[in-house]
Design a protein around this motif. Sequence first.
Motif: not given
Length: 308
Positions: A75-76, A78-79, A82-83, A267
């Motif tokens: 994932c990025k 900034y995620d 949530g991940a 983003r």
Amino acid sequence: MRILVLGAGAIGGYYGLHLAEAGADVSFLVRDRRAAQLARDGLVVASRGQELRRPVRHVQAGRIEAPADLVLLTCKAYDLDGALDAIAPAVGPETIVLPLLNGLAHFDALDARFGAGRILGGACYIAVTLTPDGTIHHASPGDLILFGPRAAAAPWQVETLTTLFAATPITARSSTTILQDLWEKWCMLAAGAALTCLMRGTVGEIMATDAGPGIADALISECRAIADAHGHAPRPPSATQTHRMLTDPASRWAASMMRDIDAGLPRLEADAILGDLIRRGTAAGIAAPLLTAAHCNLQVYAARAANA
């Protein structure tokens, strides 16, 4: 070995599909829109002039029924929060997590959530993009992935994953020096991202200017000084490759962050790639004026995008 891949995007989809082709038990944790694409078209990778397509198992958030042996976290930065929530139901007592994120900042959150001994280090060198129709395009000539334990002895999943990758066209290696590998990739990526994002051009375009080669050398030196202060100066082969890559007058390469800017994405991973490196430099008494200028530039871009 049961493998859960977070998402079926460019990185996770590419590696997950090849592992599935090799006979691994792979499932993809995806959102509704991606689930519909996978159900309709299967997972599609276009690589080296060929298209690989196959149906794959996928599951949506809240529907994980059993722990995985290995979670591939793609994932990025900034995620990440949530991940972690999304994969938590799949992380059982014996689960190992392999993150393929840039930089090192993600380890703080992963270690706090699941325990440092269960988090591998991982780095990949590949250029892949996900198109709106769900196809993953592999653009780079190679695809190297490195993974291994950061401190303790390697868990059994590392050997099994190595065996699985050996049955694919991917160049994959388990590493006993994964922290050094991560620092080397970070130095390359930070210097390259700062160079191409600050100048808004490819390496070749920047090398064609009067000041470009000197700026590239200075950025490489700033990154090296910070890594050296933390005991992880790039080894000679990595240092040579980074310099060659970022000073090639014929290169059309630009960092993925630069491609995100060209696409107008709001983003960016600027803080994980540049901001955290600058902070580590400051803590060690290392000044990084060009990295700081590039980070400032990207912060301005992100603020404008957020207010657009």
